[in-house]
Design a protein around this motif. Structure first.
Motif, PDB file in Angstrom:
ATOM      1  N   LYS A  95       0.869  -1.184   0.000  1.00 13.97           N
ATOM      2  CA  LYS A  95       0.000   0.000   0.000  1.00 13.97           C
ATOM      3  C   LYS A  95       0.907   1.236   0.000  1.00 13.97           C
ATOM      4  O   LYS A  95       1.337   1.731   1.031  1.00 13.97           O
ATOM      5  CB  LYS A  95      -0.940   0.010   1.218  1.00 13.97           C
ATOM      6  N   ARG A  97       0.798   4.676  -0.534  1.00 15.16           N
ATOM      7  CA  ARG A  97      -0.124   5.798  -0.600  1.00 15.16           C
ATOM      8  C   ARG A  97       0.167   6.689   0.608  1.00 15.16           C
ATOM      9  O   ARG A  97       0.179   6.207   1.731  1.00 15.16           O
ATOM     10  CB  ARG A  97      -1.560   5.265  -0.531  1.00 15.16           C
ATOM     11  N   ASP A 101      -3.914  10.583   1.610  1.00 11.14           N
ATOM     12  CA  ASP A 101      -4.773   9.995   0.567  1.00 11.14           C
ATOM     13  C   ASP A 101      -5.281   8.604   0.941  1.00 11.14           C
ATOM     14  O   ASP A 101      -5.927   7.936   0.129  1.00 11.14           O
ATOM     15  CB  ASP A 101      -3.975   9.894  -0.752  1.00 11.14           C
ATOM     16  N   LEU A 102      -4.966   8.163   2.130  1.00 13.57           N
ATOM     17  CA  LEU A 102      -5.295   6.790   2.551  1.00 13.57           C
ATOM     18  C   LEU A 102      -6.701   6.735   3.145  1.00 13.57           C
ATOM     19  O   LEU A 102      -7.063   7.595   3.943  1.00 13.57           O
ATOM     20  CB  LEU A 102      -4.265   6.376   3.620  1.00 13.57           C
ATOM     21  N   SER A 103      -7.481   5.723   2.748  1.00 13.34           N
ATOM     22  CA  SER A 103      -8.809   5.581   3.356  1.00 13.34           C
ATOM     23  C   SER A 103      -8.728   4.572   4.507  1.00 13.34           C
ATOM     24  O   SER A 103      -7.866   3.681   4.505  1.00 13.34           O
ATOM     25  CB  SER A 103      -9.824   5.096   2.309  1.00 13.34           C
ATOM     26  N   GLU A 106      -8.751   1.035   3.252  1.00 14.97           N
ATOM     27  CA  GLU A 106      -7.467   0.532   2.729  1.00 14.97           C
ATOM     28  C   GLU A 106      -6.554   0.092   3.872  1.00 14.97           C
ATOM     29  O   GLU A 106      -5.906  -0.952   3.794  1.00 14.97           O
ATOM     30  CB  GLU A 106      -6.774   1.625   1.901  1.00 14.97           C
ATOM     31  N   ASP A 109      -7.776  -3.242   5.053  1.00 14.09           N
ATOM     32  CA  ASP A 109      -7.480  -4.336   4.117  1.00 14.09           C
ATOM     33  C   ASP A 109      -6.037  -4.809   4.269  1.00 14.09           C
ATOM     34  O   ASP A 109      -5.749  -6.009   4.256  1.00 14.09           O
ATOM     35  CB  ASP A 109      -7.688  -3.868   2.666  1.00 14.09           C
ATOM     36  N   GLN A 196       1.072  -3.748  -8.574  1.00 11.38           N
ATOM     37  CA  GLN A 196      -0.311  -3.939  -8.087  1.00 11.38           C
ATOM     38  C   GLN A 196      -1.096  -2.645  -8.257  1.00 11.38           C
ATOM     39  O   GLN A 196      -0.581  -1.567  -7.948  1.00 11.38           O
ATOM     40  CB  GLN A 196      -0.306  -4.319  -6.606  1.00 11.38           C
ATOM     41  N   PRO A 197      -2.339  -2.732  -8.730  1.00 12.06           N
ATOM     42  CA  PRO A 197      -3.158  -1.510  -8.840  1.00 12.06           C
ATOM     43  C   PRO A 197      -3.452  -0.925  -7.455  1.00 12.06           C
ATOM     44  O   PRO A 197      -3.328  -1.613  -6.451  1.00 12.06           O
ATOM     45  CB  PRO A 197      -4.445  -2.016  -9.510  1.00 12.06           C
ATOM     46  N   GLY A 198      -3.848   0.369  -7.456  1.00  8.36           N
ATOM     47  CA  GLY A 198      -4.216   1.000  -6.187  1.00  8.36           C
ATOM     48  C   GLY A 198      -3.028   1.458  -5.372  1.00  8.36           C
ATOM     49  O   GLY A 198      -3.135   1.622  -4.155  1.00  8.36           O
ATOM     50  N   ASN A 199      -1.900   1.653  -6.058  1.00  6.34           N
ATOM     51  CA  ASN A 199      -0.683   2.069  -5.371  1.00  6.34           C
ATOM     52  C   ASN A 199      -0.008   3.203  -6.136  1.00  6.34           C
ATOM     53  O   ASN A 199      -0.082   3.261  -7.370  1.00  6.34           O
ATOM     54  CB  ASN A 199       0.315   0.907  -5.287  1.00  6.34           C
ATOM     55  N   GLU A 200       0.695   4.067  -5.399  1.00  2.00           N
ATOM     56  CA  GLU A 200       1.544   5.067  -6.062  1.00  2.00           C
ATOM     57  C   GLU A 200       2.743   4.361  -6.687  1.00  2.00           C
ATOM     58  O   GLU A 200       3.100   3.242  -6.299  1.00  2.00           O
ATOM     59  CB  GLU A 200       2.089   6.054  -5.017  1.00  2.00           C
TER      60      GLU A 200
END
Ligand SMILES: NC(=O)c1ccc[n+]([C@@H]2O[C@H](COP(=O)([O-])OP(=O)(O)OC[C@H]3O[C@@H](n4cnc5c(N)ncnc54)[C@H](OP(=O)(O)O)[C@@H]3O)[C@@H](O)[C@H]2O)c1
Length: 264
Positions: A95, A97, A101-103, A106, A109, A196-200
């Motif tokens: 992760k 992020r 910007d972190l939810s 996330e 998870d 992996q998607p969803g990452n900077e």
């Protein structure tokens, strides 16, 4: 090193990257290997290579983020293998992020897969190990557990939690015959962690990455030598002790490094 012939090893996240190489290394050392991940086709390829060394190796398709399924998995493996001698908790997600910007979802998870799931699997397999008076519990952590990297708060926290659990477990299990090891890799290439998607995009230079085989070597060394914590590469140990000696200076240095990277 300790021969693993006649022993069993369960490796999570064995469908790619570090886990696939660790699984093959354990089979190469003679262990009957059990592979776990979600992608069946990828697991089958790794299993075929393990079976060239140990034909009765096996695989289980499972989503380890489903914590109740983790208990079912542990029971299924013990039924099939009779016993698990080496558990390598390797499955994990990144992760990258920054915290602004972190939810919360996330962060949860990441904690579920990287911390709660290995704890659940370990606690499910531990009674059998204690009863037999032997076993190895391995965690693939990260240098992030000790070093607080930029834009990785959720990931670093999950690995720090895993490391703290492992450290306490090493003490609690003293005298049981069950050994506890954590391997802390730095930057490792040839894996899917950086795509992996969803990452900077990663801030580090991936050209500096080490091969997954270095982590597999560290796992085998930990099993042979009984060492608790091993960094890959080994010199990251000095970075962790340097940080412990002056945390404020370390945080200031990481801020400066991050600013430089973002300005590139
Ligand atoms: N690469 C590095 O620089 C580095 C550095 C330090 C630590 N690590 C740690 O090393 C471990 C392996 O990472 P890697 O670099 O080899 O990355 P990778 O190639 O992405 O491997 C991750 C593995 O975890 C499995 N996995 C992910 N989510 C899962 C889920 N919900 N249920 C079951 N399996 C799941 C993946 O398989 P499926 O997608 O098939 O499920 C895959 O086999 C991770 O714990 C990571 O944090 C990596």
């Amino acid at each position: 090193m300790e021969t693993l012939r006649g022993r069993t090893a369960l490796v999570t996240g064995a469908s790619s990257g570090i886990g696939a190489v660790v699984a093959e290394a354990l089979a190469g050392a003679g262990a009957r290997v059990g592979l776990v991940a979600r992608r069946k086709d990828r697991l089958e390829r790794v299993l075929a290579r393990c079976r060239e060394r140990v034909p009765d190796s096996a695989m289980w398709v499972a989503d380890l983020a489903d914590l109740d399924a983790v208990d079912d998995l542990a029971a299924a493996v013990e039924r099939e293998f009779g016993a698990v001698d080496v558990l390598v908790n390797n499955a994990g997600m990144p992760k990258r992020r920054r915290v602004q910007d972190l939810s919360p979802a996330e962060a949860e998870d990441v904690m579920r897969l990287n911390y709660l799931s290995p704890v659940r699997l370990t606690l499910a397999l531990l009674p059998g190990m204690i009863e037999r008076g032997r076993g190895h519990l391995v965690a693939v952590g990260s240098v992030a557990a000790r070093l607080g990297p930029p834009h990785e708060a959720a990931y670093a926290a999950s690995k720090a939690a895993l490391t703290a659990f492992w450290e306490c477990m090493a003490v609690d299990l003293d005298g049981t015959g069950v050994q506890v090891h954590v391997v802390q890799p730095a930057l490792i290439g040839g894996t899917e962690l950086f795509t992996q998607p969803g990452n900077e995009a990663p801030l580090s230079d991936l050209s500096d990455a080490l091969p997954p085989q270095d982590v597999a070597d560290a796992v085998l060394n930990a099993l042979a030598e009984g060492r608790f914590e091993q960094y890959v590469p080994d010199w990251f140990h000095e970075m962790a002790s340097g940080k412990a000696a002056d945390v404020d200076a370390f945080v200031a240095g990481v801020k400066e490094w991050t600013r430089e990277r973002l300005e590139r």
